[in-house]
Write a protein that holds these residues in place. Structure first.
Motif, PDB file in Angstrom:
ATOM      1  N   GLU A 159     -11.963 -55.582  26.345  1.00 13.61           N
ATOM      2  CA  GLU A 159     -11.182 -56.045  27.101  1.00 13.61           C
ATOM      3  C   GLU A 159     -10.068 -55.052  27.516  1.00 13.61           C
ATOM      4  O   GLU A 159      -9.593 -55.341  28.959  1.00 13.61           O
ATOM      5  N   LEU A 160      -9.456 -54.488  26.523  1.00 17.18           N
ATOM      6  CA  LEU A 160      -8.597 -53.422  27.002  1.00 17.18           C
ATOM      7  C   LEU A 160      -9.330 -52.224  27.843  1.00 17.18           C
ATOM      8  O   LEU A 160      -8.506 -51.798  28.677  1.00 17.18           O
TER       9      LEU A 160
ATOM     10  N   ARG B 184      -4.200 -55.726  18.945  1.00 20.49           N
ATOM     11  CA  ARG B 184      -4.500 -55.487  20.016  1.00 20.49           C
ATOM     12  C   ARG B 184      -3.101 -55.338  20.856  1.00 20.49           C
ATOM     13  O   ARG B 184      -3.105 -54.318  21.888  1.00 20.49           O
TER      14      ARG B 184
ATOM     15  N   ASP C 287      -2.956 -51.937  23.382  1.00 25.62           N
ATOM     16  CA  ASP C 287      -2.431 -52.027  24.707  1.00 25.62           C
ATOM     17  C   ASP C 287      -1.393 -51.299  25.157  1.00 25.62           C
ATOM     18  O   ASP C 287      -0.974 -50.512  26.115  1.00 25.62           O
TER      19      ASP C 287
ATOM     20  N   LYS D 176      -9.131 -53.713  31.198  1.00 28.83           N
ATOM     21  CA  LYS D 176      -7.939 -53.715  31.740  1.00 28.83           C
ATOM     22  C   LYS D 176      -7.292 -52.511  32.376  1.00 28.83           C
ATOM     23  O   LYS D 176      -6.707 -52.519  33.588  1.00 28.83           O
ATOM     24  N   TYR D 177      -7.694 -51.365  31.649  1.00 27.00           N
ATOM     25  CA  TYR D 177      -6.971 -50.093  31.930  1.00 27.00           C
ATOM     26  C   TYR D 177      -8.095 -49.177  32.347  1.00 27.00           C
ATOM     27  O   TYR D 177      -7.975 -47.971  32.874  1.00 27.00           O
TER      28      TYR D 177
END
Length: 211
Positions: free
Chosen positions: A151-152, A109, A113, A155-156
């Motif tokens: 999730e990533l 992760r 990230d 996020k981006y």
């Protein structure tokens, strides 16, 4: 799955221009590198066989696809070399070998990230391809690993493709003797399934470049 480096594909999509493919690593498992084949096929289809506004565009578009036979951490270490100035979009498919090695999902992760953060800072449109964990690693590991990708991506604000091997994984007729790597027919299935997401990425990159 051994290799000497990061597999990279670059494509230039422009009217009256043949896309030049560049590959950092030419050896693969069975086929010429599966990741390279899939992304190159997607870009070729976008260039020649899709909606005209993709294939016949005034603005050149440069796409870099990143995938490797090592780990997400290795991809992070080679990121600056792999994504040159002038890149408009990046397709990231990393982490599968972290999982196969049983690497702590938090380590994976953190590397992903950092990769996405650096691409976002450069205003590069991103597509993140997810991967599923092997069942023998256990439920807890599987949940921790598989949740990294959505999730990533959220996020981006990346285009998200949940499972890179979708359509071919565990299908005996579509995989090689190891039951994991897709054969030529499997690659064709994967290309058909992933192509709409690549189209979204290309449209996003074009809009971003022209704004």
């Amino acid at each position: 799955m051994g290799s000497t480096g990061l597999a990279k594909v670059t494509a230039s999509l422009h009217r009256n221009e043949t896309p030049p493919w560049r590959q950092a690593c030419v050896r693969s498992y069975g086929l010429r590198r599966v990741f390279y084949q899939i992304i190159a096929a997607c870009c070729a289809l976008l260039f020649g066989a899709m909606d005209p506004h993709f294939a016949i565009a005034e603005t050149p578009l440069h796409v870099v696809a990143l995938g490797d036979s090592l780990t997400a951490g290795f991809g992070l270490a080679r990121l600056d070399w792999s994504v040159p100035e002038g890149t408009d979009a990046a397709i990231v498919e990393l982490g599968a070998n972290d999982m196969l090695r049983g690497i702590d999902p938090q380590v994976t992760r953190d590397a992903l990230d950092a990769i996405l953060a650096r691409l976002a800072q450069r205003h590069i449109a991103i597509m993140l391809c997810g991967m599923k964990a092997a069942p023998n690693l256990g439920i807890d590991y599987g949940h921790a690993f598989e949740r990294i990708y959505p999730e990533l991506a959220a996020k981006y604000g990346a285009v998200f493709y949940p499972f890179f091997l979708d359509g071919a994984a565990a299908e005996r007729a579509l995989t090689q003797k190891d039951g994991v790597h897709p054969n030529a027919a499997g690659v064709a299935v994967i290309v058909r399934r992933i192509l709409p997401a690549v189209q979204v990425l290309v449209a996003r990159a074009r809009a971003q470049k022209q704004s």
